[in-house]
Scaffold this motif. Structure first.
Motif, PDB file in Angstrom:
ATOM      1  N   SER A  65       0.853  -1.190   0.000  1.00 20.81           N
ATOM      2  CA  SER A  65       0.000   0.000   0.000  1.00 20.81           C
ATOM      3  C   SER A  65       0.886   1.236   0.000  1.00 20.81           C
ATOM      4  O   SER A  65       1.885   1.284   0.713  1.00 20.81           O
ATOM      5  CB  SER A  65      -0.903   0.017   1.236  1.00 20.81           C
ATOM      6  OG  SER A  65      -1.727  -1.118   1.285  1.00 20.81           O
ATOM      7  N   HIS A  66       0.488   2.231  -0.785  1.00 20.20           N
ATOM      8  CA  HIS A  66       1.316   3.428  -0.961  1.00 20.20           C
ATOM      9  C   HIS A  66       0.410   4.654  -0.965  1.00 20.20           C
ATOM     10  O   HIS A  66      -0.631   4.653  -1.616  1.00 20.20           O
ATOM     11  CB  HIS A  66       2.080   3.342  -2.283  1.00 20.20           C
ATOM     12  CG  HIS A  66       3.389   4.039  -2.273  1.00 20.20           C
ATOM     13  ND1 HIS A  66       4.589   3.380  -2.364  1.00 20.20           N
ATOM     14  CD2 HIS A  66       3.697   5.344  -2.169  1.00 20.20           C
ATOM     15  CE1 HIS A  66       5.588   4.258  -2.336  1.00 20.20           C
ATOM     16  NE2 HIS A  66       5.058   5.454  -2.215  1.00 20.20           N
ATOM     17  N   SER A  84       5.967  10.270   0.389  1.00 22.24           N
ATOM     18  CA  SER A  84       5.237   9.003   0.341  1.00 22.24           C
ATOM     19  C   SER A  84       5.222   8.318   1.704  1.00 22.24           C
ATOM     20  O   SER A  84       6.076   8.542   2.553  1.00 22.24           O
ATOM     21  CB  SER A  84       5.853   8.047  -0.691  1.00 22.24           C
ATOM     22  OG  SER A  84       7.156   7.661  -0.294  1.00 22.24           O
ATOM     23  N   ILE A  86       4.427   4.197   3.001  1.00 23.04           N
ATOM     24  CA  ILE A  86       4.284   2.862   2.430  1.00 23.04           C
ATOM     25  C   ILE A  86       4.029   1.844   3.527  1.00 23.04           C
ATOM     26  O   ILE A  86       4.472   2.007   4.667  1.00 23.04           O
ATOM     27  CB  ILE A  86       5.534   2.477   1.601  1.00 23.04           C
ATOM     28  CG1 ILE A  86       5.260   1.251   0.736  1.00 23.04           C
ATOM     29  CG2 ILE A  86       6.757   2.289   2.490  1.00 23.04           C
ATOM     30  CD1 ILE A  86       6.318   0.990  -0.313  1.00 23.04           C
ATOM     31  N   SER A 105       4.286  -0.167   8.591  1.00 21.48           N
ATOM     32  CA  SER A 105       4.083   1.114   7.922  1.00 21.48           C
ATOM     33  C   SER A 105       5.261   2.032   8.192  1.00 21.48           C
ATOM     34  O   SER A 105       5.796   2.061   9.313  1.00 21.48           O
ATOM     35  CB  SER A 105       2.801   1.796   8.419  1.00 21.48           C
ATOM     36  OG  SER A 105       1.676   1.001   8.193  1.00 21.48           O
ATOM     37  N   GLY A 279      -2.958   7.393  -4.059  1.00 23.28           N
ATOM     38  CA  GLY A 279      -2.340   6.175  -3.544  1.00 23.28           C
ATOM     39  C   GLY A 279      -2.802   4.942  -4.280  1.00 23.28           C
ATOM     40  O   GLY A 279      -3.612   5.012  -5.214  1.00 23.28           O
TER      41      GLY A 279
END
Length: 286
Positions: A65-66, A84, A86, A105, A279
């Motif tokens: 997930s970004h 960002s 991630i 995370s 995202g």
């Protein structure tokens, strides 16, 4: 001749009665099949939050997930792409009804784990039930050293917990929705005025656009917010694209975080003011 006709009539009647008795026995002994509704959502996430969907028995899913920075940062920050957050995660189907997961995370250098159990299934037909219900619980450990050296957090103080009831219904092949009562607990808070316990209610929808594409939306309303930040309710919109063993989600959200204790209670962006994070979630099932 009359006697022959009477005999034939008696035999025919007895055959009919025996056949009917046999059918009654078969009806009583045949188990009723369960018509369980499947694919309420395409993946285990609606957008940021969990859906009722579980991994299948012995399936392993790897998720990346970004979330980028806010798009209203302008060209100098390439509309947020220079920043960002991630998260990497593994999710495993312990059974068809129980999924366990672990993730990490970059935001607050947080480690998290969760359990999700499918309690009730939506069914149609004779034993119909209108909703699917799952139970979700997670634990998060914040490891970012953002405290003064003289006020070091203990391990227990770094923990947060989330409990959710996921209630969903697939209304038609093209539309599903979910309601998610949520409880968040922090062992430690920034200021005394911040609540340790926060309650929220989530809403999510899925609209199927084609065989492999759907449009999703998600919103969490928080009833008692943190006072140490200018918090806002989490809002997100996304598109799910299924490609074989992958589910790719393209997302617009005012939350930069991707675990429940953070995006539900710590979101500060004004979605309609341009504080939108581009995202994606991408998953691969093994």
């Amino acid at each position: 001749m009359k006697k022959i006709l009477i005999t034939i009539f008696v035999l025919f009647s007895s055959i009919q009665i025996s056949s009917q008795d046999l059918l009654d026995v078969l009806d009583n002994e045949t188990p009723e099949t369960e018509n369980i509704v499947s694919a309420t959502f395409k993946g285990t996430r609606i957008i940021n939050g969990h859906s009722i969907e579980n991994r299948k028995d012995k399936e392993l899913e790897f998720i990346i997930s970004h979330r980028f920075g806010r798009i209203n940062l302008g060209f100098d920050e390439l509309f947020g792409l220079d920043q960002s957050n991630i998260r990497f995660a593994l999710e495993y189907g312990w059974t068809d009804n129980l999924t366990i997961g672990f993730g990490r995370s970059s935001f607050d250098k947080t480690y998290d784990s969760f359990l999700k159990y499918s309690l009730l299934k939506q069914k149609i037909g004779k034993n119909s039930f209108p909703f699917a219900v799952s139970l979700f619980g997670s634990l998060a450990l914040k490891t970012l050293k953002d405290y003064p050296p003289t006020d070091k957090r203990t391990f227990a103080e770094s923990l947060s917990y989330v409990g959710q009831v996921l209630i969903a219904r697939k209304v038609s092949p093209s539309f599903s929705f979910q309601i998610t009562p949520t409880y968040v607990h922090r062992n430690i808070v920034k200021v005394n005025a911040d609540p340790h316990d926060i309650f929220a209610l989530g809403f999510g929808t899925r609209i199927k656009l084609s065989k492999r594409v759907s449009f999703n939306s998600e919103y969490y309303h928080t009833f008692n917010e943190l006072t140490s930040i200018n918090g806002r309710n989490s809002m997100a919109f996304g598109v799910d694209i299924e490609t074989g063993g992958h589910v790719f989600q393209l997302i617009l959200s005012n939350a930069i975080t991707m675990i429940e204790k953070s995006f539900i209670t710590e979101t500060t962006g004004n979605f309609f003011g341009g504080d939108i994070h581009l995202g994606f979630n991408i998953s691969r099932t093994f």
